[in-house]
Design an enzyme around this catalytic site. Structure first.
Site, short mmCIF file in Angstrom:
data_model
loop_
_atom_site.label_atom_id
_atom_site.label_comp_id
_atom_site.label_asym_id
_atom_site.label_seq_id
_atom_site.Cartn_x
_atom_site.Cartn_y
_atom_site.Cartn_z
N SER A 205 -7.89 -4.16 6.58
CA SER A 205 -8.87 -4.95 7.34
C SER A 205 -9.16 -4.25 8.66
O SER A 205 -10.30 -4.25 9.13
CB SER A 205 -8.32 -6.35 7.59
OG SER A 205 -8.11 -7.02 6.38
N ARG B 201 0.82 -1.20 0.00
CA ARG B 201 0.00 0.00 0.00
C ARG B 201 0.85 1.26 0.00
O ARG B 201 1.14 1.82 -1.02
CB ARG B 201 -0.96 0.01 1.18
CG ARG B 201 -2.23 -0.74 0.90
CD ARG B 201 -2.94 -1.10 2.13
NE ARG B 201 -2.09 -1.91 3.00
CZ ARG B 201 -2.48 -2.47 4.10
NH1 ARG B 201 -3.69 -2.30 4.52
NH2 ARG B 201 -1.66 -3.21 4.82
#
Ligand code: ADP
Length: 164
Positions: A128, A90
């Site tokens: 998450s 990311r």
């Protein structure tokens, strides 16, 4: 046959993960998405639930197999006849951890190659953990997780709204 393993916690799976699966599956014959049973983490969904959710959310990708494992990733990859490990990256935040992990795996087994795929910009802020937070406090997780799992995730995590 080119086989790759994409390991992770997937607690729960997000659209960021799905994007990586879709792109990675185009480069290999078989992509094994493997839920890692990490005894050091305290997951909100059991390994069985995570496998189930991944299976449901990846039905549109024909060359994916969902599995789970515990223990050493290099041993698992070997057992699956895979020499490729796929991880998503990311931001700079992921880099140090992933770099260290990839070097460690290389040291343990030089025949294994870790391949990184950059997150798509529209998913690069999804984790998450942030999904769990959002769902817990009643925020919308639409477009952040696979549509078929939205309800299930909210049912499980969304009960703690306004409990101080
Ligand atoms: P782990 O606990 O092994 O980091 P995660 O389920 O959090 O497991 O992530 C699995 C992999 O997916 C990791 O390589 C992570 O960097 C990557 N990943 C997580 N979120 C995203 C996202 N939004 N976009 C792309 N890759 C992601």
């Amino acid at each position: 046959m080119r086989i790759a393993v994409c390991p992770g916690s997937f607690d729960p799976v997000t659209n960021g993960h799905i994007d990586i699966f879709e792109r990675a599956s185009n480069m290999v014959d078989l992509l094994i998405v493997a839920v890692f049973h990490n005894p050091n983490k305290n997951p909100r969904f059991s390994v069985t639930e995570r496998v189930e959710m991944l299976q449901e959310a990846t039905q549109h990708i024909p060359n994916i197999k969902v599995d789970c494992f515990s223990g050493l990733l290099n041993e698992y990859a070997k057992k699956q006849n895979s020499a490729i490990i796929i991880r998503g990256l990311r931001a700079i935040l992921d880099f140090e951890y992933e770099f260290q992990r990839a070097l460690l795996i290389k040291k343990i087994d030089p025949s294994l190659e870790t391949v990184f795929m950059m997150a798509r910009s529209e998913y690069s802020f999804i984790s998450s953990t942030s999904i769990k937070e959002l769902a817990k406090f009643g925020g919308s997780i639409k477009d952040l997780v696979p549509a078929c799992l939205e309800e299930r995730i909210i049912q499980r995590l969304g009960s703690q709204t306004r409990s101080y």
